[in-house]
Structure formats: C-alpha cells, structure tokens
Design an enzyme around this catalytic site. Structure first.
Site, PDB file in Angstrom:
ATOM      1  N   ILE A 134       0.557  -1.174   0.082  1.00 52.48           N
ATOM      2  CA  ILE A 134      -0.348  -0.243   0.327  1.00 52.48           C
ATOM      3  C   ILE A 134       1.023   1.221  -0.417  1.00 52.48           C
ATOM      4  CG2 ILE A 134      -1.900   1.170   1.137  1.00 52.48           C
ATOM      5  CD1 ILE A 134      -2.479  -1.386   2.845  1.00 52.48           C
TER       6      ILE A 134
ATOM      7  N   ASP B  46       9.026   7.843  -0.982  1.00 54.56           N
ATOM      8  CA  ASP B  46       8.773   8.814  -1.819  1.00 54.56           C
ATOM      9  C   ASP B  46       7.977   8.372  -3.136  1.00 54.56           C
ATOM     10  OD1 ASP B  46       8.327  11.608  -3.574  1.00 54.56           O
ATOM     11  OD2 ASP B  46       9.616  12.357  -1.965  1.00 54.56           O
TER      12      ASP B  46
ATOM     13  N   ASN C  22      -1.970   4.057  -3.546  1.00 55.44           N
ATOM     14  CA  ASN C  22      -3.687   5.102  -2.722  1.00 55.44           C
ATOM     15  C   ASN C  22      -2.647   6.899  -2.710  1.00 55.44           C
ATOM     16  OD1 ASN C  22      -5.239   6.458  -0.934  1.00 55.44           O
ATOM     17  ND2 ASN C  22      -3.485   6.177   0.093  1.00 55.44           N
TER      18      ASN C  22
ATOM     19  N   TYR D 283      -5.409  18.721 -10.083  1.00 55.69           N
ATOM     20  CA  TYR D 283      -5.924  17.943  -9.508  1.00 55.69           C
ATOM     21  C   TYR D 283      -6.869  17.405  -9.367  1.00 55.69           C
ATOM     22  CZ  TYR D 283      -7.950  14.579  -5.472  1.00 55.69           C
ATOM     23  OH  TYR D 283      -8.419  13.570  -4.922  1.00 55.69           O
TER      24      TYR D 283
ATOM     25  N   LYS E 260      -6.392  13.288 -11.782  1.00 50.34           N
ATOM     26  CA  LYS E 260      -6.731  11.768 -11.414  1.00 50.34           C
ATOM     27  C   LYS E 260      -8.046  11.870 -12.349  1.00 50.34           C
ATOM     28  CE  LYS E 260      -6.688  11.478  -7.001  1.00 50.34           C
ATOM     29  NZ  LYS E 260      -5.439  10.181  -6.294  1.00 50.34           N
TER      30      LYS E 260
ATOM     31  N   VAL F 260     -14.161  12.316   1.761  1.00 53.69           N
ATOM     32  CA  VAL F 260     -13.561  11.937   2.356  1.00 53.69           C
ATOM     33  C   VAL F 260     -13.331  12.623   4.055  1.00 53.69           C
ATOM     34  CG1 VAL F 260     -12.778   9.167   3.423  1.00 53.69           C
ATOM     35  CG2 VAL F 260     -13.660   9.305   1.136  1.00 53.69           C
TER      36      VAL F 260
HETATM   37  P1  NDP Z   1      -4.476  11.842   3.206  1.00 52.79           P
HETATM   38  O1  NDP Z   1      -3.522  13.303   3.294  1.00 52.79           O
HETATM   39  O2  NDP Z   1      -4.909  11.306   4.262  1.00 52.79           O
HETATM   40  O3  NDP Z   1      -3.271  10.348   3.141  1.00 52.79           O
HETATM   41  C1  NDP Z   1      -2.294  11.214   1.528  1.00 52.79           C
HETATM   42  C2  NDP Z   1      -1.332   9.489   1.661  1.00 52.79           C
HETATM   43  O4  NDP Z   1      -0.153   9.728   0.664  1.00 52.79           O
HETATM   44  C3  NDP Z   1      -0.844  10.128   2.896  1.00 52.79           C
HETATM   45  O5  NDP Z   1      -0.008   8.553   3.785  1.00 52.79           O
HETATM   46  C4  NDP Z   1       0.810  10.266   2.648  1.00 52.79           C
HETATM   47  O6  NDP Z   1       2.085  10.144   3.957  1.00 52.79           O
HETATM   48  C5  NDP Z   1       0.982   9.902   1.263  1.00 52.79           C
HETATM   49  N1  NDP Z   1       1.834  10.438   0.738  1.00 52.79           N
HETATM   50  C6  NDP Z   1       1.329  12.070  -0.102  1.00 52.79           C
HETATM   51  N2  NDP Z   1       2.704  12.222  -1.168  1.00 52.79           N
HETATM   52  C7  NDP Z   1       3.021  10.876  -0.977  1.00 52.79           C
HETATM   53  C8  NDP Z   1       4.605  11.072  -1.495  1.00 52.79           C
HETATM   54  N3  NDP Z   1       4.985  11.659  -2.580  1.00 52.79           N
HETATM   55  N4  NDP Z   1       5.218   9.328  -1.884  1.00 52.79           N
HETATM   56  C9  NDP Z   1       4.248   8.511  -0.471  1.00 52.79           C
HETATM   57  N5  NDP Z   1       3.483   9.343  -0.189  1.00 52.79           N
HETATM   58  C10 NDP Z   1       2.671  10.217  -0.231  1.00 52.79           C
HETATM   59  O7  NDP Z   1      -5.284  11.824   2.230  1.00 52.79           O
HETATM   60  P2  NDP Z   1      -6.107  10.690   1.761  1.00 52.79           P
HETATM   61  O8  NDP Z   1      -6.686   9.850   2.816  1.00 52.79           O
HETATM   62  O9  NDP Z   1      -7.600  11.752   1.532  1.00 52.79           O
HETATM   63  O10 NDP Z   1      -5.759  10.586   0.416  1.00 52.79           O
HETATM   64  C11 NDP Z   1      -5.772   9.086  -0.149  1.00 52.79           C
HETATM   65  C12 NDP Z   1      -6.327   9.011  -1.799  1.00 52.79           C
HETATM   66  O11 NDP Z   1      -7.560   8.961  -1.979  1.00 52.79           O
HETATM   67  C13 NDP Z   1      -4.753   9.984  -2.844  1.00 52.79           C
HETATM   68  O12 NDP Z   1      -5.128   9.648  -3.548  1.00 52.79           O
HETATM   69  C14 NDP Z   1      -6.532  10.755  -2.470  1.00 52.79           C
HETATM   70  O13 NDP Z   1      -6.419  11.717  -3.777  1.00 52.79           O
HETATM   71  C15 NDP Z   1      -7.441  10.301  -3.190  1.00 52.79           C
HETATM   72  N6  NDP Z   1      -9.026  10.649  -2.458  1.00 52.79           N
HETATM   73  C16 NDP Z   1      -9.423  11.629  -1.373  1.00 52.79           C
HETATM   74  C17 NDP Z   1     -10.875  11.646  -1.173  1.00 52.79           C
HETATM   75  C18 NDP Z   1     -10.587  12.118   0.068  1.00 52.79           C
HETATM   76  O14 NDP Z   1     -11.962  13.175  -0.114  1.00 52.79           O
HETATM   77  N7  NDP Z   1      -9.669  12.045   0.761  1.00 52.79           N
HETATM   78  C19 NDP Z   1     -11.115  11.687  -2.424  1.00 52.79           C
HETATM   79  C20 NDP Z   1     -11.003  11.138  -3.526  1.00 52.79           C
HETATM   80  C21 NDP Z   1     -10.001  10.642  -3.519  1.00 52.79           C
HETATM   81  P3  NDP Z   1       3.124  10.863   3.812  1.00 52.79           P
HETATM   82  O15 NDP Z   1       2.960  12.039   3.751  1.00 52.79           O
HETATM   83  O16 NDP Z   1       3.471  10.087   5.340  1.00 52.79           O
HETATM   84  O17 NDP Z   1       4.694  10.866   2.838  1.00 52.79           O
HETATM   85  C1  8X3 Z   2     -11.323  14.161  -3.374  1.00 50.25           C
HETATM   86  C2  8X3 Z   2     -12.614  14.969  -3.976  1.00 50.25           C
HETATM   87  O1  8X3 Z   2     -14.199  16.527  -4.895  1.00 50.25           O
HETATM   88  O2  8X3 Z   2     -12.697  17.425  -2.458  1.00 50.25           O
HETATM   89  O3  8X3 Z   2     -10.635  14.259  -4.741  1.00 50.25           O
HETATM   90  O4  8X3 Z   2     -11.564  16.692  -4.641  1.00 50.25           O
HETATM   91  S1  8X3 Z   2     -13.232  16.568  -4.140  1.00 50.25           S
END
Ligand code: NDP
Ligand code: 8X3
Length: 265
Positions: free
Chosen positions: A11, A69, A96, A165, A169, A198
């Site tokens: 993951i 990263d 993710n 963004y 996506k 979320v």
């Molecule tokens: P969080 O910010 O809570 O989690 C994001 C995760 O991505 C963290 O664990 C962060 O870890 C990691 N991350 C960011 N940049 C890097 C990098 N360069 N290398 C490795 N890891 C990285 O957000 P979410 O859980 O919400 O986001 C997870 C996914 O879900 C994303 O792809 C987001 O676009 C998608 N998503 C989220 C939505 C929402 O409303 N929250 C809706 C739709 C999609 P660290 O900083 O330790 O590297």
């Molecule tokens: C995150 C959903 O609509 O906030 O991917 O951009 S939105």
C-alpha cells in the site's frame, strides 16, 4: 476472507487516511496469514501504524514499514530490489498515495504545486505500477495480481479551483482503463476506486496545514470515513479471481458531485 490468505499486499500512502485504514482493514479481514508492506514518506508514522495493527490482530499479520516517496523515480525504481527476499512476491498493489495542493484558479496556481500533484498522483502511480508489474507477469499461467488505483469523483467531474488535481485524477482514470485493456489476456486485475468526500488529512494538506480551513470543508455535512473506502478496497481484492470490480464511485449520503456538490445542513 480465505481468498486473501497468504497474500502480500503493498500500500502506498499508508501513513494516513484511506491508506492507513486499508492496511487495518486487510489485517482484520485476513488476520491469520498476511503480509503488509506499508509505504509513505513519514516512516515514524508508518511504524506506529504497524505497531497498532500488530496489537489489534496479533502475529498472523506481518507488517513491513518502508520509507518511500513515490514522486522520486529513483526510489521507486530501487524499491523492490531493496525489499527483503521474502517480501518481494507481491500480490496486491494499492496505488493510494496522492495529494491536492491549494484551491487557486489557473492563472495563480503555483508551479511547485502543479509539479508535486502530477509527480505524486500520476507519475508516481505509473512508476509504482511499472515497478510491480514484472512480479505480477511471472505469476500463474499468464500473470496474476491486483492493481487497485485510487482515483476520485474529481477525475470525472472537474471543478473550479481544482483544475490540476482533477486533471491528475482524470489521468489516473485513463491510465487505469488502458492498462486493463493491455492486460486482457492475463489474470491481472485492474481496479479503480473513486471516492467522493472522505475526511482525512487530505484537506489539511490542501490548505498547507491550516486545520481550521480544512474543518470548514466538512462543517455541516457528514463525509465518508477512510474506513468506508477501505472496506470497498478490501472487498474488491477479496473477490473470486474471475471477478474484476473495474470501476466504483462512492459518495456519502448528501453528496452528488465533485468540489462541493454537497447538501449542507
Ligand atoms: P491523506 O492526506 O490522509 O493521506 C495521503 C497519504 O499519501 C499519506 O499517507 C501520505 O503520506 C501519502 N503521500 C503523499 N505524498 C506522498 C509521496 N510523495 N510519496 C508517498 N506517499 C505520499 O489523504 P487521503 O487518505 O484522503 O488520500 C488518499 C488518496 O485518496 C489520494 O490519492 C487522494 O487523492 C484520494 N482521494 C481522497 C478523497 C478525500 O476526500 N479525502 C476523495 C477522493 C480521492 P506521507 O505524507 O507520510 O508521505
Ligand atoms: C477528493 C474529492 O471533490 O474534494 O478527491 O476533490 S474532491
């Protein structure tokens, strides 16, 4: 589920939000015999996630936290080779890791933000996929394994202040669809999960650490929890090998679109 037993699951972005919940949900669903490789930049946080999982489900789930990263192509390229031998036979890749920066409209978007969003969400996801596909290609008669890409409603419905963004996506969506077609003769499953809103660290990252601005996004509505998405992700990985949950869109009850198409109380 028996179907997940013995699998090795990788993951990205497992230090927070959806990625962390997905790690926990895999562990709960298959607590007897599972390997979880958890990656992100914040290695200390990953180690805490690993400890919490061990406390919750016990020694049947082995957890390996690895600093990675995904926006750094060299780190991604050397990733598999640097894993201990017994961790290299990966069965499921959850792409993710991802982020959004800012709400600026096109003329004002910072170059640095454009670059980090594409390098993480798009190039990072593609490079991870390239790194793991050779492992999947060698499995079974014609290749096997799951690639689970986290897209977003934002990839289907672009909104003002989200152009970059949303474009990242949408790029994930195109890449995912092309890949599924390319792998049609294999047992490699290409899965896309598109969440709506979320509540995670997502908005805190978007507003450069300003928690009050992030909280305002979720005020008056009831967003999904990261566990809600984790349950769907783990469900898709646990289907019979001939079943591909190719495409999903998951909203909380009061959402009907991207970028604030929410009913607010
Ligand atoms: P969080 O910010 O809570 O989690 C994001 C995760 O991505 C963290 O664990 C962060 O870890 C990691 N991350 C960011 N940049 C890097 C990098 N360069 N290398 C490795 N890891 C990285 O957000 P979410 O859980 O919400 O986001 C997870 C996914 O879900 C994303 O792809 C987001 O676009 C998608 N998503 C989220 C939505 C929402 O409303 N929250 C809706 C739709 C999609 P660290 O900083 O330790 O590297
Ligand atoms: C995150 C959903 O609509 O906030 O991917 O951009 S939105």
């Amino acid at each position: 589920s028996k179907r997940l037993e013995g699998k090795t699951i990788l993951i990205t972005g497992a230090s927070s939000g959806i990625g962390r919940s997905t790690a926990q949900e895999f562990a709960r669903t298959s607590p007897n015999n599972l390997r979880l490789i958890l990656t992100a930049r914040r290695i200390d946080t990953l180690k805490e996630v690993a400890e919490d999982i061990k406390k919750e489900v016990g020694a049947g789930v082995k957890v390996l936290p690895v600093k990675l990263d995904v926006s750094n192509p060299e780190e991604v390229r050397s990733f598999v080779g640097n894993l201990p031998e017994e961790w290299r036979d990966i069965d499921v890749l959850v792409n993710n890791a991802g982020l959004v920066k800012g709400v600026a409209k096109a003329p004002e978007i910072l170059e640095e933000d454009i670059n980090v969003m594409f390098a993480t969400n798009v190039t990072g996801l593609i490079n991870m996929t390239q790194a793991i596909l050779p492992i999947f290609k060698k499995k079974g008669e014609s290749g096997a394994g799951d690639i689970i890409n986290i897209g977003s409603i934002a990839g289907r419905e672009p909104y003002p202040g989200g152009s970059i963004y949303c474009a990242t996506k949408a790029a994930i969506r195109s890449f995912t669809d092309a890949l599924r077609r390319e792998l049609i003769a294999t047992r490699i499953r290409v899965i896309e999960i598109d969440p709506g809103q979320v509540e995670t660290e997502f908005s805190v990252v978007r507003f450069y650490g300003d928690k009050s601005k992030a909280d305002a996004i979720y005020a008056g509505c009831e967003p999904l929890t990261p566990d809600d998405i984790a349950e769907v992700i783990v469900f898709t990985a646990g289907r019979r090998e001939n079943v591909i949950v190719a495409d999903t869109l998951i909203f909380p009850n009061h959402q009907a679109g991207a970028g604030g198409a929410m009913y607010k109380k």
